[in-house]
Design an enzyme around this catalytic site. Structure first.
Site, short mmCIF file in Angstrom:
data_model
loop_
_atom_site.label_atom_id
_atom_site.label_comp_id
_atom_site.label_asym_id
_atom_site.label_seq_id
_atom_site.Cartn_x
_atom_site.Cartn_y
_atom_site.Cartn_z
N GLU A 29 1.37 0.78 5.33
CA GLU A 29 1.28 0.17 4.00
C GLU A 29 2.14 -1.09 3.93
OE1 GLU A 29 3.27 2.46 0.90
OE2 GLU A 29 4.39 3.53 2.44
N ASP A 57 -2.69 0.12 1.26
CA ASP A 57 -2.34 1.41 1.89
C ASP A 57 -3.52 1.86 2.76
OD1 ASP A 57 -0.61 4.22 0.45
OD2 ASP A 57 -1.70 4.13 2.35
#
Length: 395
Positions: A104, A9
């Site tokens: 992500e 992420d």
DNA sequence: TCTGGGGTCCTAGGACCC
DNA sequence: TCTGGGGTCCTAGGACCC
């Protein structure tokens, strides 16, 4: 055997992207978004977060909390380029990469990591190399399932690395507050708290004992959640490129209005955007949905399914206006939107619509009509009644 | 707090068909 | 005239995520 799934992420991605091309922004309170009637914070720097600024917060509220906030409008083309670099970098390490959003991804490293490798060092190296090569910062969660990997990347930010083994679930995940659970949002969290579920562990125990209240509250989703909170659930990486199922655009108007001319102009603009995007994606769709948000921020939807799939600006606009006229003419609206749904590839449509298929389709339609006609005739006949008597008798 | 814009998936009722 | 059960599609709304 347990797989090694990583969720990676990017930290404050849009802000970090701006810092990369303008390092003087580093360590300053920065927010991406615009300061207007409908402006909200899209992303903000960690410095801004110290003042209480958060994603999705109205920008004027953010400025109240942090008067020195630097507001940038957002350069989504630039972010998209960096996003591709990020994904390309990880794909060089493993082919099993699933994009989850612009910032992500999930990646499966099971077959990459050799026996005896120090897993923590391995992912620290990835984190460092990504930073060195692209300037991007990330948090990484490593676990046997996608859910746990996702929870792991959230556990420590920025530049966090959290490894969760199945045996650690009760120790690491269960103590977390219920609102930190991926999949439990602003509506479900308070409902769960009201029945005494305050942590993920509370939820796990309720699910494992098949607590009726919790099962009813969560519906079908409870099956998936039961797996997740016990360390199981999906570990499958979907490498296929994203294939949109709907394409829509919406906008908040300059001011609340019920003026039909303004609404029509807005729908014209939105229909053009939707049509253009659908054409670019090579998609056509049969259902056109419009959205009208009233002055209480409540969204109302209406939709119609057309006989023929389309992506033409005119078809989308005409359908949208008809739906609007029929349903919302008296409504004062804050925002409107239009969305094309039930999408298929134009290629598929062309395959479906070869001359042969078209003829076959016509024949089938005729046959269907004949059968329906026959059924109608039979319905009132003694034969039908006789068959029903027989059915009752045998059942 | 006073609330954008892009999506996905689920639910539930009604129409229609077999 | 009232009666079953299973399936699909359409529509509206809601929850969630980034």
């Amino acid at each position: 055997m347990a797989r090694i799934i990583a969720h990676i992420d990017l930290n404050a991605f849009f802000v970090r992207a701006e810092e990369i091309r303008n390092p003087s922004l580093e360590d300053k309170p920065v927010a991406i978004g615009h300061l207007g009637r409908a402006g909200v914070v899209s992303t903000c720097s960690y410095k801004a977060r110290e003042f209480g600024v958060r994603s999705a917060m109205p920008m004027n509220k953010a400025v109240e909390l942090c008067p020195n906030l630097i507001i940038l409008p957002g350069d989504y083309r630039f972010y998209s380029t960096l996003s591709h670099e990020f994904k390309k970098y990880i794909r060089q390490l493993t082919p099993l990469v699933e994009s989850a959003s612009v910032d992500e991804l999930y990646a499966d490293f099971t077959d990459i990591i050799k026996k005896g490798t120090n897993v923590e060092e391995f992912f620290r190296q990835i984190q460092y190399n990504l930073f060195k090569n692209t300037g991007l910062k990330c948090s990484i969660g490593v676990a046997p399932t996608k859910f746990l990997a996702k929870m792991g990347s959230d556990y420590k930010k920025p530049m966090g690395l959290t490894i969760i083994r199945r045996k650690d679930v009760q120790k690491i995940i269960w103590p977390l507050p219920i609102e930190d659970m991926y999949g439990i949002g602003k509506k479900s969290a308070p409902r769960l708290k009201r029945i005494g579920i305050n942590t993920i562990g509370d939820l796990a125990k309720a699910l494992n004992s098949k607590d009726e209240n919790v099962l009813n509250l969560l519906g079908k989703f409870s099956e998936e959640l039961t797996l997740w909170v016990n360390g199981y659930g999906s570990d499958k990486i979907e490498t296929e490129a994203w294939d949109p199922k709907s394409i829509g655009n919406s906008t908040t108007l300059k001011e609340d209005t019920n003026r039909f001319e303004t609404i029509k102009d807005t729908f014209y603009m939105l229909a053009s955007e939707v049509s253009e995007r659908a054409k670019k994606e090579g998609k056509i769709g049969s259902t056109i949905q419009i959205m009208a948000k009233d002055t209480d921020y409540k969204a109302h939807n209406k939709s119609i399914t057309l006989v023929n799939k389309t992506n033409s600006e005119k078809d989308i606009y005409d359908a949208a206006i008809k739906l609007y006229e029929k349903n919302f003419l008296d409504l004062t609206v804050r925002a409107v939107g239009v969305c094309l749904q039930n999408l298929i590839d134009i290629k598929e449509m062309k395959v479906q619509m070869t001359f042969y298929d078209y003829q076959k389709h016509e024949e089938e339609s005729k046959t269907k009509l004949l059968i329906n006609d026959l059924n109608r005739k039979i319905k009132g006949s003694p034969l039908k009644r006789a068959s029903e008597v027989k059915k009752d008798g045998t059942n």
